[in-house]
Design a protein around this motif. Structure first.
Motif, PDB file in Angstrom:
ATOM      1  N   PRO A  21       0.805  -1.223   0.000  1.00 55.85           N
ATOM      2  CA  PRO A  21       0.000   0.000   0.000  1.00 55.85           C
ATOM      3  C   PRO A  21       0.835   1.268   0.000  1.00 55.85           C
ATOM      4  CG  PRO A  21       0.060  -0.926   2.199  1.00 55.85           C
ATOM      5  CD  PRO A  21       0.841  -1.861   1.328  1.00 55.85           C
ATOM      6  N   THR A  22       1.350   1.628  -1.177  1.00 55.44           N
ATOM      7  CA  THR A  22       2.213   2.816  -1.252  1.00 55.44           C
ATOM      8  C   THR A  22       1.755   3.726  -2.381  1.00 55.44           C
ATOM      9  OG1 THR A  22       3.709   1.665  -2.753  1.00 55.44           O
ATOM     10  CG2 THR A  22       4.267   1.578  -0.423  1.00 55.44           C
ATOM     11  N   GLY A  23       2.050   5.008  -2.216  1.00 51.69           N
ATOM     12  CA  GLY A  23       1.840   5.960  -3.300  1.00 51.69           C
ATOM     13  C   GLY A  23       0.417   6.473  -3.405  1.00 51.69           C
ATOM     14  N   VAL A  24       0.223   7.334  -4.396  1.00 48.68           N
ATOM     15  CA  VAL A  24      -1.069   7.977  -4.635  1.00 48.68           C
ATOM     16  C   VAL A  24      -1.689   7.366  -5.887  1.00 48.68           C
ATOM     17  CG1 VAL A  24      -0.442  10.128  -3.476  1.00 48.68           C
ATOM     18  CG2 VAL A  24       0.137   9.824  -5.895  1.00 48.68           C
ATOM     19  N   ILE A  25      -2.822   7.915  -6.336  1.00 45.42           N
ATOM     20  CA  ILE A  25      -3.532   7.330  -7.484  1.00 45.42           C
ATOM     21  C   ILE A  25      -2.635   7.294  -8.728  1.00 45.42           C
ATOM     22  CG2 ILE A  25      -5.442   7.724  -9.102  1.00 45.42           C
ATOM     23  CD1 ILE A  25      -7.165   8.493  -6.687  1.00 45.42           C
TER      24      ILE A  25
END
Length: 492
Positions: A403-407
């Motif tokens: 679960p890393t980063g943005v869209i």
């Protein structure tokens, strides 16, 4: 996020419509041609699923994509994870809708892969199966007292205020003065902002009605956002931090000691990190101008970051029934920059609070025993989206990376997976020469099992009801909060 525990009554609502739906599908009302095509199935309709579908449809004119989603509604964390006061982030729904309405794409909501249909059955029906179902589990803090009333995972708290059916019953007690949020990423700041935002500000968003009512009566006046490392390792972005600084009726409360040596370290930081750290330093250490000082003096709510702290124990009230505080270990850092490690000093400090929200990360869960899963990393082992030891199986999104980063990060990693699928088709590694039945055989299986999928046009009925209800109260939408309600509207 499953609503399937609640489905037995809902599925009966549609028995009468089932046969006509199946015949409609078989008669090709979905707009598909009869020519032999490569059939790809995507599990999950969040950003990863839709971006994977988008790229596949653009890359190959012979690809037909079916998207399966457990809930009756699409868009995953764009609907259920993005903060209600960030409507601009939800604009990607317009792009996803275009993909869903493409003649070579179909949406099947209300289908729980792993229960209603197995991954092996999908593999029989499709040339390729892409798992994009995200990360719906919570990482445990692993400390005594985390099961006490008043302790919540950020994922569930966010689901509650965003109208996720499985979080509808959360009903958090907001009668305390101080809330502690563990973790300093953007989700932690979303939660802090929602807890402290003026109610007049929130009532024009798509926040769920029960959450709006609970927040209107909230006694929370102080929110501490706690991280185990220091200011130069904080995980949020400058946009979210700036929103906290400017939040009406609030003032920051930082500890000058947390920023020792940071001023000297700033010059060597990469630019985005440097800008964020400079803003934190300014907020924590500089005397504000007259106007800002006046604003802070009038504020009745307080927020602050606490660095170099890790949870040791959630402290109970005298009856041992609910949260009364949290014991934090005081850390020091070994090393510097992104790689710095938090090391215990042996000191602890207690903070009185009645609400603890753990925002230390989401984690993916295994979907089916046939799919390889690394439980330590909580991902499906893969190489550029190709699932190891499983020909024809792929993954994208947080299931692939964690679960890393943005869209935008998810978009790029989903495009990479789609490219892997296309490369395998082009090279013959993925055999697309034999005809596969795709949704025809799966819909027959689902019919036998009493499962009635929700099509995209069914979702548009739900969407229409929600937006209509929202307009009546000056909101962009008023979400339906149960799977049963969604199914009733879908079948009208």
């Amino acid at each position: 996020m499953s609503g399937h525990k609640m489905l037995s009554s809902g599925s009966k609502l549609w028995t009468s419509g089932r046969s006509s739906w199946i015949s409609r599908l078989h008669n090709g009302v979905t707009g598909r041609g009869k020519a032999c095509s490569t059939k790809v199935c995507i599990v999950g309709s969040g950003p990863a699923g839709f971006y994977t579908a988008q790229h596949l449809i653009k890359a190959r004119p012979d690809v037909e994509v079916d998207i399966y989603e457990r809930l009756p509604v699409p868009f995953g964390l764009v609907r259920f994870g993005v903060a209600p006061d960030h409507p601009e982030v939800k604009n990607v729904i317009n792009t996803f809708t275009q993909t869903a309405k493409h003649s070579r794409c179909s949406f099947f909501g209300n289908v729980n892969v792993g229960k209603d249909v197995s991954v092996a059955e999908l593999q029989e029906a499709y040339h390729a199966v892409v798992l994009s179902y995200g990360a719906e589990g919570n990482r445990s803090m692993g400390v005594p007292g985390e099961d006490l009333a008043g302790v919540y995972a950020a994922k569930d708290f966010v689901g509650w205020y965003n109208g996720l059916p499985s979080c509808r019953e959360l009903s958090p007690d907001l009668s305390c003065e101080t809330a502690v949020i563990l973790g300093q990423g953007n989700v932690a700041l979303d939660v802090a902002r929602v807890l402290l935002s003026p109610i007049d500000f929130l009532k024009n968003t798509d926040i769920s009605q029960p959450a709006l009512e609970a927040l209107a009566g909230s006694q929370v006046r102080r929110v501490l956002v706690v991280g185990r490392r220091g200011p130069t390792q904080v995980a949020c972005t400058i946009k979210e931090f700036r929103e906290m600084v400017k939040l009406p009726n609030t003032r920051p409360e930082m500890m000058a000691a947390d920023f020792e040596g940071v001023t000297e370290a700033v010059k060597d930081l990469p630019r985005p990190r440097k800008r964020l750290t400079e803003l934190m330093l300014k907020t924590a250490l500089e005397t504000p101008g007259e106007k800002e000082q006046e604003r802070r003096d009038e504020a009745s709510h307080i927020w602050g970051f606490r660095f170099f702290r890790s949870p040791v124990e959630i402290l109970a009230d005298p009856e041992n029934s609910r949260t009364a505080g949290i014991r934090l270990a005081v850390n020091r850092l070994e090393g510097s920059g992104e790689g710095a490690r938090a090391v215990l000093t042996g000191e602890v400090e207690d903070v009185t609070c009645g609400l603890v929200i753990s925002s230390i990360g989401y984690k993916s869960l295994p979907i089916d025993p046939s799919v390889p899963f690394d439980s330590r990393k909580a991902i499906v082992p893969n190489n550029m989206g190709r699932i190891q030891q499983a020909a024809g199986l792929y993954c994208s999104g947080w299931l692939k990376t964690g679960p890393t980063g943005v869209i935008a990060t998810t978009m790029n990693n989903s495009f990479d997976t789609a490219r892997s699928v296309v490369e395998d088709m082009d090279s013959g590694t993925l055999d697309a020469s034999s005809a596969k039945p795709g949704s025809q055989s799966i819909s027959a299986l689902l019919e036998k099992r009493g499962v009635m999928p929700v099509t995209f046009s069914d979702w548009e009925k739900i969407d229409s009801v929600e937006t209509r209800r929202g307009e009546a109260s000056g909101k962009p939408r008023e979400k339906l909060l149960t799977v049963e309600e969604m199914l009733q509207e879908a079948r009208k």
